[in-house]
Design an enzyme around this catalytic site. Structure first.
Site, short mmCIF file in Angstrom:
data_model
loop_
_atom_site.label_atom_id
_atom_site.label_comp_id
_atom_site.label_asym_id
_atom_site.label_seq_id
_atom_site.Cartn_x
_atom_site.Cartn_y
_atom_site.Cartn_z
N CYS A 1 0.83 -1.22 0.00
CA CYS A 1 0.00 0.00 0.00
C CYS A 1 0.86 1.27 0.00
CB CYS A 1 -0.95 0.00 1.18
SG CYS A 1 -0.23 -0.59 2.71
N HIS B 1 -2.69 6.02 4.97
CA HIS B 1 -1.25 6.21 5.16
C HIS B 1 -0.82 7.57 4.62
CE1 HIS B 1 -1.16 2.18 6.46
NE2 HIS B 1 -0.57 1.57 5.45
#
Ligand code: 2RA
Length: 329
Positions: free
Chosen positions: A126, A234
């Protein structure tokens, strides 16, 4: 198109189903797959009820595509079995990413590497996906020399147990720990396990995966991956030195013109990317775009994305879309 979702009851698998529904892939048969423990459970997809089946059941059904999000061990054991019956596997684990015989794909960047022969395709980590989405167009124009990344990663990247730990801490409840320490009001420089070189596996994914995706190992990368108590996505502070100088206005325009990127960079109005505003969106958000005045040809960026969507489920589904659109399955 028969599509199996392996790990359908997990966090990423659940988001995969939603993304498949939103993007309306031409699915004639959906095969929801989970562990023996979850087999028989019912779930809804596009208003119809489906029964979760086991991997062995799904293998017998010979899906055209199998989206895996069930961990590396399951992928190492079962992806080859599905590939052997003609299924194209797109795997979210790290099992195949650095295998030289497997493609590591962000469709907007290197979808063109895919062929009909690719029966096991790796979805990048990711934190890698959001990084290369922003850096790829800049690398093309100015050629990267060195990248320094500091990540601020959501507990959702660890999984349900970590989200539960944060929830428990906030509720003042003692519960099972996903981390060696409290995560609330804390920052852990410890994403995944430590390696011999003092880096974590997560940091080495950021060092290695971008070079494979960008098909260029000429630039150097170092990374520090930190876990923080967010649940939206994130974030990454990125310092990138180019071989060539750049014009900030042109940098902004390149990023603005890049599909899948949204520039949020209006300091007068406190507009910049944040996990709470990136949550549940598929785009990668870039802000705090500024020259590093301490070093020539060097830029600072702040990059935020929902790690469960573009960081995992959406990129996986986009690879499936690319395969279908290009008659590669
Ligand atoms: C993490 N990128 O955030 C890893 C795995 N999802 O923990």
């Amino acid at each position: 198109m028969k599509i199996a979702v392996i790990g359908v009851t997990g966090m990423v698998g659940t988001v995969m189903l939603r993304v498949l529904e939103e993007r309306n892939l031409p699915i004639t048969v959906l095969i929801p797959v989970a562990s023996e423990r979850s087999a028989g459970k019912k779930l809804a997809y596009k208003g119809k009820e489906y029964t979760v089946v086991t991997l062995a059941d799904a293998l017998e059904m010979k899906p055209d595509i199998a989206l895996f999000s069930a961990g590396g061990d399951t992928s190492l054991e079962w992806a080859p079995k599905f590939a052997a019956v003609g299924t194209t596997v797109i795997d979210n684990s790290s099992a195949w990413r650095m295998d030289p015989t497997k493609k590591l794909v962000v469709p907007e960047i290197n979808g063109d590497v895919l062929t009909k022969a690719d029966k096991i395709i790796a979805n990048p980590n990711c934190s890698t996906i959001q990084l290369v989405m922003a850096l790829a167009p800049l690398h093309l124009k100015y050629k990267m020399k060195r990248v320094v990344i500091s990540t601020y990663q959501s507990v959702s990247g660890t999984g349900v147990k970590a989200i539960k730990q944060l929830d428990n801490e906030e509720a003042g409840i003692d519960g099972e720990m996903a981390y060696p320490y409290k995560i609330g009001r804390n920052a852990l420089p410890h994403c995944d396990v430590f390696l011999e070189n003092g880096y974590t596996k997560e940091e080495m994914k950021l060092v290695k995966e971008p070079k494979k995706i960008l098909r260029d190992s000429s630039f150097s990368v170092t990374a520090t991956a930190v876990r923080i108590p967010t649940a939206g996505g994130h974030s990454e502070a990125v310092n990138v030195q180019f071989e060539n100088d750049f014009d900030l206005k042109e940098i902004r325009q390149i990023l603005t013109d890049t599909p899948g990127i949204i520039v949020q960079d209006d300091l007068a109005n406190n507009l910049y990317p944040m996990p709470i505003t990136a949550f549940d969106k598929d785009e990668v958000f870039v802000g705090r775009i500024r020259r590093d005045e301490s070093q020539e040809n060097t830029l600072n960026l702040w990059i935020v994305a929902d790690n469960l969507r573009k960081g995992a489920a959406t990129n996986t589904v986009q690879i499936a879309e690319y395969l279908i659109a290009n008659n590669l399955v």
